[in-house]
Design a protein around this motif. Structure first.
Motif, PDB file in Angstrom:
ATOM      1  N   VAL A   1       0.722  -1.309   0.107  1.00 63.47           N
ATOM      2  CA  VAL A   1      -0.044   0.030   0.007  1.00 63.47           C
ATOM      3  C   VAL A   1       0.869   1.305   0.138  1.00 63.47           C
ATOM      4  O   VAL A   1       0.721   2.251  -0.666  1.00 63.47           O
ATOM      5  CB  VAL A   1      -0.855   0.010   0.947  1.00 63.47           C
ATOM      6  CG1 VAL A   1      -1.703   1.284   1.160  1.00 63.47           C
ATOM      7  CG2 VAL A   1      -2.054  -1.323   1.204  1.00 63.47           C
ATOM      8  N   ALA A   2       1.908   1.201   0.894  1.00 67.73           N
ATOM      9  CA  ALA A   2       2.926   2.447   0.724  1.00 67.73           C
ATOM     10  C   ALA A   2       3.486   2.695  -0.387  1.00 67.73           C
ATOM     11  O   ALA A   2       3.714   3.738  -1.176  1.00 67.73           O
ATOM     12  CB  ALA A   2       3.785   2.224   1.984  1.00 67.73           C
TER      13      ALA A   2
ATOM     14  N   THR B   1       9.661   4.689   8.035  1.00 68.20           N
ATOM     15  CA  THR B   1       9.189   5.847   8.372  1.00 68.20           C
ATOM     16  C   THR B   1      10.132   7.010   7.952  1.00 68.20           C
ATOM     17  O   THR B   1       9.724   8.092   7.548  1.00 68.20           O
ATOM     18  CB  THR B   1       8.866   6.017  10.040  1.00 68.20           C
ATOM     19  OG1 THR B   1       7.937   4.981  10.360  1.00 68.20           O
ATOM     20  CG2 THR B   1       8.356   7.446  10.354  1.00 68.20           C
ATOM     21  N   LEU B   2      11.609   6.826   8.216  1.00 67.31           N
ATOM     22  CA  LEU B   2      12.253   7.945   7.869  1.00 67.31           C
ATOM     23  C   LEU B   2      12.165   8.202   6.506  1.00 67.31           C
ATOM     24  O   LEU B   2      12.224   9.405   5.866  1.00 67.31           O
ATOM     25  CB  LEU B   2      13.513   7.530   8.280  1.00 67.31           C
ATOM     26  CG  LEU B   2      15.039   8.480   7.912  1.00 67.31           C
ATOM     27  CD1 LEU B   2      14.559   9.642   8.454  1.00 67.31           C
ATOM     28  CD2 LEU B   2      16.373   7.908   8.234  1.00 67.31           C
ATOM     29  N   PHE B   3      12.369   7.213   5.484  1.00 66.08           N
ATOM     30  CA  PHE B   3      12.227   7.262   4.019  1.00 66.08           C
ATOM     31  C   PHE B   3      10.912   7.903   3.750  1.00 66.08           C
ATOM     32  O   PHE B   3      11.068   8.883   2.594  1.00 66.08           O
ATOM     33  CB  PHE B   3      12.704   5.923   3.368  1.00 66.08           C
ATOM     34  CG  PHE B   3      13.948   5.404   3.587  1.00 66.08           C
ATOM     35  CD1 PHE B   3      14.920   6.188   4.228  1.00 66.08           C
ATOM     36  CD2 PHE B   3      14.257   3.906   3.554  1.00 66.08           C
ATOM     37  CE1 PHE B   3      16.211   5.490   4.365  1.00 66.08           C
ATOM     38  CE2 PHE B   3      15.408   3.222   3.880  1.00 66.08           C
ATOM     39  CZ  PHE B   3      16.439   4.186   4.355  1.00 66.08           C
ATOM     40  N   GLY B   4       9.910   7.548   4.217  1.00 59.23           N
ATOM     41  CA  GLY B   4       8.839   8.173   3.772  1.00 59.23           C
ATOM     42  C   GLY B   4       8.655   9.746   4.197  1.00 59.23           C
ATOM     43  O   GLY B   4       8.252  10.625   3.371  1.00 59.23           O
ATOM     44  N   LEU B   5       9.160  10.104   5.304  1.00 55.45           N
ATOM     45  CA  LEU B   5       9.098  11.476   5.758  1.00 55.45           C
ATOM     46  C   LEU B   5      10.000  12.245   4.803  1.00 55.45           C
ATOM     47  O   LEU B   5       9.758  13.467   4.306  1.00 55.45           O
ATOM     48  CB  LEU B   5       9.606  11.651   7.200  1.00 55.45           C
ATOM     49  CG  LEU B   5       8.901  11.425   8.377  1.00 55.45           C
ATOM     50  CD1 LEU B   5       9.355  11.345   9.610  1.00 55.45           C
ATOM     51  CD2 LEU B   5       7.537  12.249   8.090  1.00 55.45           C
TER      52      LEU B   5
ATOM     53  N   THR C   1       3.484   7.828   4.895  1.00 59.72           N
ATOM     54  CA  THR C   1       4.096   7.689   5.966  1.00 59.72           C
ATOM     55  C   THR C   1       3.487   7.450   7.303  1.00 59.72           C
ATOM     56  O   THR C   1       3.963   6.375   7.993  1.00 59.72           O
ATOM     57  CB  THR C   1       4.669   8.960   6.090  1.00 59.72           C
ATOM     58  OG1 THR C   1       5.619   9.038   4.800  1.00 59.72           O
ATOM     59  CG2 THR C   1       5.781   8.745   7.260  1.00 59.72           C
ATOM     60  N   ALA C   2       2.411   7.994   7.615  1.00 58.31           N
ATOM     61  CA  ALA C   2       1.644   7.720   8.833  1.00 58.31           C
ATOM     62  C   ALA C   2       0.943   6.244   8.913  1.00 58.31           C
ATOM     63  O   ALA C   2       1.100   5.598   9.819  1.00 58.31           O
ATOM     64  CB  ALA C   2       0.573   8.832   9.015  1.00 58.31           C
ATOM     65  N   VAL C   3       0.321   5.939   8.072  1.00 55.29           N
ATOM     66  CA  VAL C   3      -0.091   4.627   7.788  1.00 55.29           C
ATOM     67  C   VAL C   3       0.780   3.523   8.023  1.00 55.29           C
ATOM     68  O   VAL C   3       0.711   2.778   8.737  1.00 55.29           O
ATOM     69  CB  VAL C   3      -0.923   4.442   6.467  1.00 55.29           C
ATOM     70  CG1 VAL C   3      -1.478   2.895   6.387  1.00 55.29           C
ATOM     71  CG2 VAL C   3      -2.219   5.269   6.507  1.00 55.29           C
TER      72      VAL C   3
END
Length: 453
Positions: free
Chosen positions: A27-28, A89-93, A212-214
């Motif tokens: 999903v991400a 999380t870091l890569f998404g941010l 990122t949140a999900v």
């Protein structure tokens, strides 16, 4: 009993039956791919609007090649050290921040640093460093997950399932961008793209925040494994030296084909919007060149989505090599077909539909890369393969930009041509020659994966 072909229904069922972590990752991947595809194919035009020359566009492509070479391997090492959840999380941010940098670039304006002036287009380079961060985790992880979960003789089919969902974002993204440009940008070309594209970038930021949140909330960290400390250059050398022998001909051919594509990939949109200024009227709606380009990308991806699963089934019957060769051949000949095509909307639409067939070989190509690897070494083999391939491809876009943006002429002593003149035609023609050499090399020396032989 014959194995079930990977229809849309079976693909959806297979996707929904994935384990939770794999589902979250998928999903991400869809959300970030949507953000990339909404923005990435328009960035060449965005750079020109912000004052960059076509040669700078080529430099931007080569800069992206550097990132593509370094990130997959470095991202895998980093994920092994800190765990998948925090890496995701870091890569998404960082990726979301990259979209935001692209969004605010036109608002910054030129910045004087003594004799040096930073033009707004410089921030597009900065944003790319951040925006590509999420991909550094996704590439190796996806290969490794499929390698561990799917029997060897069904690898192409396994990749077809995951690629279908990821490539759906490649379809939706450009069409969504085209819709936003249609609503918020007017005129035929040029700076009119700017208002609508800022909305496109704003939507990409929202997708990045939500994804990122999900993934941070939903990803289960209990099963995270932590690797040993990175051993530095010696480890890279070891991983490159340990690439399975059957991969070497594939790597050479793939590098040539990708080098060819890299020379001109960033200029496809400029051919439509700057050289031809090709607009169209579809069902009574006028589409300016930037909007029409988004529709062309949608057509390309419809063909890609329709062809990947059947091609994976064909690969189980005829082998991976012929299907991969087909994809390579489409990559190779498309540039010269495009640049010498008549500036007719229908002809160009058919050409982009033909271009979609290059994705038909992608699942088989991935299976051919990871197939010879040990079952627990798929991620490392993938990272080493892409590190070497993408490093060699780094100068391709800069070379293409130089040929595209130059105006020199070289006289020839004899032959069918009196002279060779730099420009878009030469850049696209050289790209096709390089690509055809890659296809011929693969047909001559490429090896079949034993499970498909």
């Amino acid at each position: 009993m014959a194995a079930e072909s990977p229809s849309v229904r079976s693909t959806v069922r297979q996707f929904l039956s994935l384990e939770r972590d794999v589902l979250v990752l998928s999903v991400a991947m869809f959300a970030f791919s949507l953000g990339f595809q909404m923005t990435g194919r328009y960035l060449s035009e965005y750079l020109v609007v912000l004052g960059a020359s076509p040669f700078v566009v080529g430099l931007y492509g080569s800069f992206g090649n550097i990132i593509s070479a370094v990130y997959p391997y470095a991202g895998g090492v980093f994920s092994d050290r800190v765990g998948s959840r925090y890496a995701l999380t870091l890569f998404g941010l960082l990726s979301t921040l990259g979209f935001l940098v692209w969004l605010v670039a036109p608002l910054v304006g030129p910045i004087g640093l003594g004799a040096l002036v930073l033009e707004p287009w410089v921030w597009i380079f900065v944003g790319l460093v951040l925006a590509q961060a999420w991909k550094s985790f996704g590439l190796g992880a996806t290969f490794a997950i499929v390698k561990q979960s799917v029997p060897d003789d069904r690898l192409a089919r396994g990749f077809a399932s995951t690629e279908t969902f990821r490539r759906t974002a490649f379809l939706v993204g450009p069409l969504l961008a085209a819709g936003l440009l249609f609503v918020f940008s007017g005129g035929a070309a040029g700076e009119e793209i700017l208002p609508g594209f800022l909305y496109v970038l704003g939507v990409a930021v929202v997708f990045g925040v939500v994804a990122t949140a999900v993934q941070h909330v939903s990803y289960e960290a209990d099963a995270d494994s932590f690797g040993t400390e990175f051993a530095g250059i010696d480890q890279i050398r070891s991983d490159l030296a340990d690439l399975p022998e059957p991969l070497r001909p594939l790597l050479v051919a793939d590098t040539l084909v990708r080098f060819a594509n890299g020379m001109v990939y960033g200029f496809f949109i400029l051919v439509i919007t700057r050289i031809w200024e090709l607009d169209a009227t579809v069902f009574g709606f006028y589409l300016n060149p930037a909007v029409f380009f988004g529709v062309l990308l949608g057509v390309e991806m419809v063909v890609a989505l329709a062809s990947m699963a059947p091609a994976a089934v064909v690969a189980e019957r005829v082998g991976l090599k012929p299907v991969v060769a087909l994809g390579f051949a489409v990559y190779a000949v498309f540039p010269v077909l495009l640049i010498f095509a008549p500036a007719d909307p229908l002809v160009v639409t058919l050409l982009f539909a033909f271009s979609g067939l290059r994705f038909a070989g992608l699942p088989s190509h991935k299976a051919l890369i990871v197939g010879p690897a040990e079952r627990d070494a798929g991620g490392r083999v993938t990272g080493a393969y892409y590190l070497l391939r993408n490093t060699i491809v780094v100068p391709s876009a800069a070379l293409g930009g130089y040929l595209y943006d130059s105006d020199w002429t070289v006289a020839l002593p004899a032959g069918p041509l009196d002279a060779v003149t730099a420009g878009p035609e030469l850049a696209f023609s050289v790209a096709t020659v390089v690509g055809v050499v890659g296809v011929a090399y693969f047909l001559a020396f490429g090896e079949e994966f034993a499970a498909y032989a």
